[in-house]
Every structure is written in structure tokens, then in C-alpha cells.
Design an enzyme around this catalytic site. Sequence first.
Site, PDB file in Angstrom:
ATOM      1  N   ASP A   1       0.873  -1.181   0.066  1.00 35.22           N
ATOM      2  CA  ASP A   1      -0.231  -0.050   0.121  1.00 35.22           C
ATOM      3  C   ASP A   1       0.873   1.603   0.078  1.00 35.22           C
ATOM      4  O   ASP A   1       2.008   1.086   0.521  1.00 35.22           O
ATOM      5  CB  ASP A   1      -0.580   0.010   0.442  1.00 35.22           C
ATOM      6  CG  ASP A   1      -1.944  -1.337   1.569  1.00 35.22           C
ATOM      7  OD1 ASP A   1      -2.603  -1.704   0.240  1.00 35.22           O
ATOM      8  OD2 ASP A   1      -2.421  -2.205   2.308  1.00 35.22           O
ATOM      9  N   PRO A   2       0.094   2.256  -0.499  1.00 31.68           N
ATOM     10  CA  PRO A   2       1.337   3.402  -0.337  1.00 31.68           C
ATOM     11  C   PRO A   2       1.538   4.389   0.948  1.00 31.68           C
ATOM     12  O   PRO A   2       3.002   4.593   0.835  1.00 31.68           O
ATOM     13  CB  PRO A   2       0.018   4.921  -1.052  1.00 31.68           C
ATOM     14  CG  PRO A   2      -0.820   3.914  -1.702  1.00 31.68           C
ATOM     15  CD  PRO A   2      -0.565   3.145  -0.669  1.00 31.68           C
TER      16      PRO A   2
END
EC number: 5.4.99.25
Length: 323
Positions: free
Chosen positions: A49-50
Site C-alpha cells: 500500500d502507499p
Amino acid sequence: MSKPPRTRFRSLDGILLLDKPRGLSSNQALQRVRHLFRARKAGHTGSLDPLATGLLPVCFGEATKIAGGLLGARKAYDAVARLGIVTDTDDADGQPLRERPVPALSIDTIDAALLTLTGRIRQRPPIYSALKRGGEPLYAKARRGEVVEVEEREIDVHAFELQSAADLLDAGQPLLRLRVECGSGTYVRSLIRDLGEILGCGAHVAELRRLWVDPFREPRLWTIEALQALAERGERGLDACLLPVESGMASWPEVEVDAAQAARLSHGQGVAGGFHPQGAVAIFDPGGRALGLGEVDGEGRLRPQRLFSWACAQPDSPAVQVP
């Protein structure tokens, strides 16, 4: 204003162990290093995920043929859980949905909750995830406001352990520092979401870092900044950061073939010879060079599945090889 020169891509084979920074998607990180290396073909194995940082294996060229095996590998993470707030994405990048007081918790209570989420368990992935339905990622449907139903699935959580509860127990922030070791398909966001529900207050991921992915248990990671600095000095130093394709093939049992057998495989023909074990295997020549992936049937016959270009009768254009 003149446009920057277009990248002239090249054939390049190898594996980069990237330390993905916070704030970039896995694909954004991939594209940055692909352009730094000028790699014609690249792919990552297992999205982060970012919000997450840490190990993102990037496969260049022929190494993309083994990426599927790395996707299913065992992984380990350090995570920080923020108790008392549930978000729509199950992490700190999402919008708060509900806030509840955090009850008085003891180490024994926390450990007991973690134990219920360890082993072979059923998990409901986040609605904001890259899982696809009808060819479209679930997060795209969720962002449009569509109702997204996600089915539970079985996962393996080999370890879910408390590293520190000092922030919480010392009357500081309601944080738990955790270590997770898990198999393919596990969402740490979902684990921490479910942990929060067991503890009666809800929770989301505040920080997440991937430590290792099999077979890279003690990885030497490269940041984008370090790679940029090397690129400014020339590509020889940059290419030295790559691991050979063979380094990513430890997940498959090895079989060895001689020159005549390798020639048959390169033409798509099977080879009899009492090979074992049955199932997917990594094929090597007597010198220890990987030729690709194959399948051994119940009669011990070896059939080619995904051979590397250098093992084929008509190889692709010459590529930069990692020593």
C-alpha cells in the site's frame, strides 16, 4: 521549454530488492526504478500500500517469469496499530468511520487476542484493495461509492506477536507495535482491523513495513535515492545492485539436466529420466545456471513451462546479465 529526452530502454535481467518509500504506490515505485535502470521489461511481486514501506522485489526481464512464485511466498512485517479509530481503508490513509474509547488492556489480554488471529484462519480482505471483481479492482468500485461485498477466505498467519505496548500502557498514544509473519493473500490491514474488534475498540494500521519475503530473508535493500545517486555515476554501479535470476528460485525444487536434455526442452519437448519430485520445479544446467521452470509428471517426465531466453533454441536479443 524543451521536453526531457525519452528513455532508451534496454534488455536487462535480474532482481532488485527495493526499499519502497511511504507515499508511493507499488506501481509508481516500479516505474521510477524501471526508468532509472532503463529496463525494457519489469514487474513487482506483491503490492505494498502507499502507506507501507520496505521490501518490494522488482523483477527485470527474464526474472518476470518467476514473479508468480515470489507472489505466493511467506512474508514478514512490522506494524503499528492505532487503537480506538476505524477507517474506511483500515489504515491511516483512510477516512475515520467510528471512534471508541480504548478499554484498560493488559499484555495477557492483547496476547490472547493475537492468538485468535494466528494459524489457519478466515479473513475478509479490505474493500479498498487491489482484488478484482469483473476485471476491476475493488478500490475503484469503493471510490465510486458502490456497495462492495468481500467474501472471506482462508489465510495462514504463522506469527502475530506483540513487540511493544509501551505507548499504550504508559498512558501515551493508544498504539501497539506488532510483528506479523504470514502467507500469500494475507492483508495486515484486515488483521489489525479484526484485532481492534476483538479488543472492543476498533483499530487501523498507522505504520507498516515489510521486512522480508522468501527467499530473501536478510535482504540488502536499495532506496530510490541511493539508486539515483548510483545512476548519476554510470550504469555499471547501478547494475551491480541486481541479484541474479537464480536468487529468486529457491521456492522450487531443483532438477538438473544435461546438454542434450536442455536442447530437447528448448524445443518444447519433454524429457524422460526419472525426475522428481512431482510438480513444479526449477531447471538448472550442470554449471548451476537456471534454465527456467518446468513440471514433472507422475511418471518422472520433465516438461518445460517457462524457459528463460538463453535456454531457448532461438534466444531473444542479448541482455545484460548479472554475474
